[in-house]
Design a protein around this motif. Structure first.
Motif, short mmCIF file in Angstrom:
data_model
loop_
_atom_site.label_atom_id
_atom_site.label_comp_id
_atom_site.label_asym_id
_atom_site.label_seq_id
_atom_site.Cartn_x
_atom_site.Cartn_y
_atom_site.Cartn_z
N SER A 35 5.90 4.86 8.62
CA SER A 35 5.65 3.72 9.52
C SER A 35 5.06 2.55 8.71
CB SER A 35 4.63 4.13 10.58
OG SER A 35 3.36 4.32 9.97
N SER A 36 4.71 1.49 9.42
CA SER A 36 4.10 0.35 8.73
C SER A 36 2.75 0.74 8.12
CB SER A 36 3.97 -0.86 9.67
OG SER A 36 3.29 -0.48 10.83
N TRP A 37 2.10 1.80 8.66
CA TRP A 37 0.87 2.28 8.01
C TRP A 37 1.17 2.69 6.56
CZ3 TRP A 37 -4.27 2.25 8.61
CH2 TRP A 37 -5.02 3.03 7.70
N HIS A 38 2.31 3.40 6.41
CA HIS A 38 2.65 3.86 5.05
C HIS A 38 2.97 2.69 4.13
CE1 HIS A 38 3.25 7.47 7.55
NE2 HIS A 38 2.70 8.06 6.51
N ALA A 39 3.59 1.65 4.69
CA ALA A 39 3.89 0.48 3.85
C ALA A 39 2.59 -0.09 3.29
CB ALA A 39 4.64 -0.57 4.66
N MET A 40 1.57 -0.14 4.15
CA MET A 40 0.27 -0.68 3.71
C MET A 40 -0.43 0.29 2.74
SD MET A 40 -3.14 -1.22 5.97
CE MET A 40 -3.31 0.55 5.92
N HIS A 41 -0.51 1.54 3.17
CA HIS A 41 -1.23 2.56 2.39
C HIS A 41 -0.59 2.78 1.01
CE1 HIS A 41 -3.16 6.39 1.55
NE2 HIS A 41 -2.01 7.02 1.57
N VAL A 42 0.71 3.04 1.01
CA VAL A 42 1.39 3.30 -0.26
C VAL A 42 1.43 2.02 -1.09
CG1 VAL A 42 3.54 4.11 -1.33
CG2 VAL A 42 2.75 5.15 0.80
N GLY A 43 1.62 0.89 -0.39
CA GLY A 43 1.66 -0.39 -1.10
C GLY A 43 0.37 -0.64 -1.86
N GLN A 44 -0.76 -0.41 -1.22
CA GLN A 44 -2.02 -0.71 -1.93
C GLN A 44 -2.27 0.29 -3.06
OE1 GLN A 44 -5.77 -0.51 0.05
NE2 GLN A 44 -5.39 1.44 1.06
N LEU A 45 -1.89 1.55 -2.85
CA LEU A 45 -2.10 2.54 -3.92
C LEU A 45 -1.14 2.31 -5.09
CD1 LEU A 45 -2.84 5.73 -1.81
CD2 LEU A 45 -4.47 4.32 -3.08
N ALA A 46 0.01 1.69 -4.80
CA ALA A 46 0.96 1.38 -5.87
C ALA A 46 0.44 0.25 -6.76
CB ALA A 46 2.32 1.01 -5.29
N LEU A 86 10.30 2.78 0.07
CA LEU A 86 10.38 2.76 -1.39
C LEU A 86 10.94 1.44 -1.90
CD1 LEU A 86 11.62 6.41 -2.06
CD2 LEU A 86 9.33 5.48 -2.46
N GLU A 87 11.89 0.87 -1.16
CA GLU A 87 12.46 -0.40 -1.61
C GLU A 87 11.37 -1.48 -1.63
OE1 GLU A 87 15.61 -1.97 0.82
OE2 GLU A 87 16.04 -3.55 -0.64
N SER A 88 10.55 -1.53 -0.58
CA SER A 88 9.54 -2.59 -0.54
C SER A 88 8.45 -2.34 -1.60
CB SER A 88 8.93 -2.72 0.86
OG SER A 88 8.06 -1.66 1.12
N VAL A 89 8.07 -1.08 -1.80
CA VAL A 89 7.02 -0.80 -2.80
C VAL A 89 7.54 -1.04 -4.21
CG1 VAL A 89 5.54 1.01 -3.77
CG2 VAL A 89 5.79 0.80 -1.30
N ARG A 90 8.78 -0.61 -4.45
CA ARG A 90 9.32 -0.73 -5.82
C ARG A 90 9.63 -2.17 -6.20
NH1 ARG A 90 12.11 4.93 -5.64
NH2 ARG A 90 10.51 6.06 -6.79
#
Ligand SMILES: Cc1cc2nc3c(=O)[nH]c(=O)nc-3n(C[C@H](O)[C@H](O)[C@H](O)COP(=O)(O)O)c2cc1C
Length: 367
Positions: A35-46, A86-90
């Motif tokens: 979800s959008s939570w993961h976009a935020m959470h994974v994004g910040q840890l990346a 993954l696309e947005s984080v990468r």
């Protein structure tokens, strides 16, 4: 001996340093999809500067999720949601991203941590659970159905299908969840496995199903990409798995072609008392590392950069995983690099907050 910020090579994957963000359930998925939570959470840890990030326990089947909010990788919708994440984080981070593949066994069908952390009631949408034996995790928990051979084959199929999806998604690494009292850990632990057939009793028998799963997964994963497992080195209870048994299991995983083990503990019995002291599992990782050729990852109350560096420098482990430390301070690897005097590349958007360009760094509490 290498140090915390030395690179490490796992098959063809290079981690720029030995700090790994530990998998941590977020209970915020929608029917298994990120979800959008993961976009935020994974994004910040990346953007944390860690050498690798391993995504939370991800169910290989809907029924293998711990809670309704857990991630899954069993449907096309799950796969599409991961692809978008993954696309947005990468687009902004080259950090290697791994995924922890799991089946929750008799601890599936639970409430989210903040909604009770117990078994779901029927009115909350509880679903049937599977396990090696029909014994509940604790009083009041679901009575699981004991897996028969057909059931085992279909679980192996679920794990390998999730591996195929993880390959398509381009995950850099897979960690098999064989710890914490979930399905594979239940087979290994005499506390949960009371079977009288060739899958219960002796260590050789208790390891059989987890090893079948691991072998099928390794065969389905490209040879150039690393695969490891999180394992329990103790259940912290008389009659549970021992470090000697964990070493034998790790050696068998090595034989299958796994590359690393993350050494953890507990979760097979609610009665276990887990010590809350710094690095409480490091000695267990060191024993397993010394006895096998696997790379070892230490985890558990590793909070201080010098402590983490010492774990690697002493040869106790090859990598250090941080969990709550990273939730508390998502930029912990920056601060660890600073206190160990190691230069670290950060995203240019954040570069002005580095000590070389930000006078405030010198005034920050704790230096
Ligand atoms: C919120 C939360 C969720 C967790 N979820 C997982 C998980 O999905 N898979 C897993 O193997 N361990 C999980 N753990 C355990 C952590 O990965 C880690 O092993 C544990 O917290 C000890 O490390 P720490 O002291 O650095 O937090 C979780 C821990 C926390 C705090």
């Amino acid at each position: 001996m290498p140090a915390l910020f030395d690179p490490i090579l796992l098959r063809d994957l290079q981690l720029d340093n030995r700090v790994v963000i530990s998998p941590m359930c977020q209970y915020s998925a929608d029917a298994g999809s990120a979800s959008s939570w993961h976009a935020m959470h994974v994004g910040q840890l990346a953007q944390s500067g860690a050498g690798c990030l391993i995504l939370e326990a991800t169910g290989v089947a809907a029924a293998g999720r711990i809670t309704k909010g857990c991630l899954g990788l069993y449907s096309d919708a799950n796969e599409r949601a991961f692809a978008a994440l993954l696309e947005s984080v990468r687009a902004w981070s080259a950090m290697p991203i791994g995924i922890q593949l799991a089946h929750a066994g008799r601890k599936a069908s639970s409430q989210r941590l903040w909604q009770g952390d117990g078994p779901l009631a029927a009115a909350e949408g509880a679903w049937p659970c599977i396990a090696p034996s029909p014994e509940p995790y604790d009083e009041g928990w679901h009575r699981p159905e004991a897996l028969d051979r057909e059931g085992m084959k279909s679980v192996i199929g679920e794990f390998t299908q999730a591996v195929a999806r993880a390959e398509r998604l381009g995950f850099d690494l897979i960690e098999i969840h064989a710890a914490h009292g979930y399905l594979l850990s239940e087979f290994l632990s005499p506390l949960a496995n009371q079977r009288a057939d060739e899958y219960g009793g002796s260590l050789e028998n208790r390891m059989r199903f987890p090893l079948e799963v691991a072998a099928a997964m390794r065969a389905a994963w490209p040879a150039r990409r690393p695969m490891g497992a999180r394992i329990n080195a103790t259940d912290w209870l008389q009659g549970g798995i021992t470090v000697r048994e964990a070493i034998a299991f790790a050696a068998a995983l090595e034989e299958i072609g796994l590359d690393f083990v993350c050494v953890s503990s507990g979760g097979n019995s609610a009665a276990a008392k887990i010590p809350a002291v710094p690095g409480y599992q490091v000695a267990l990782a060191a024993e397993i590392k010394a006895a096998t050729g696997l790379a070892a990852m230490a985890v558990g109350l590793i909070v201080d950069p010098h402590q983490a560096d010492e774990v690697v420098r002493s040869g106790g482990a090859d990598m250090v995983a941080i969990g709550r430390t990273a939730l508390d301070d998502p930029r912990w690897p920056w601060h660890a690099a600073d206190s160990l005097g190691v230069p670290l590349d950060v995203a240019p958007q954040f570069a002005r907050a580095r000590p070389a360009t930000w006078p405030g760094a010198a005034f920050r509490k704790g230096g």
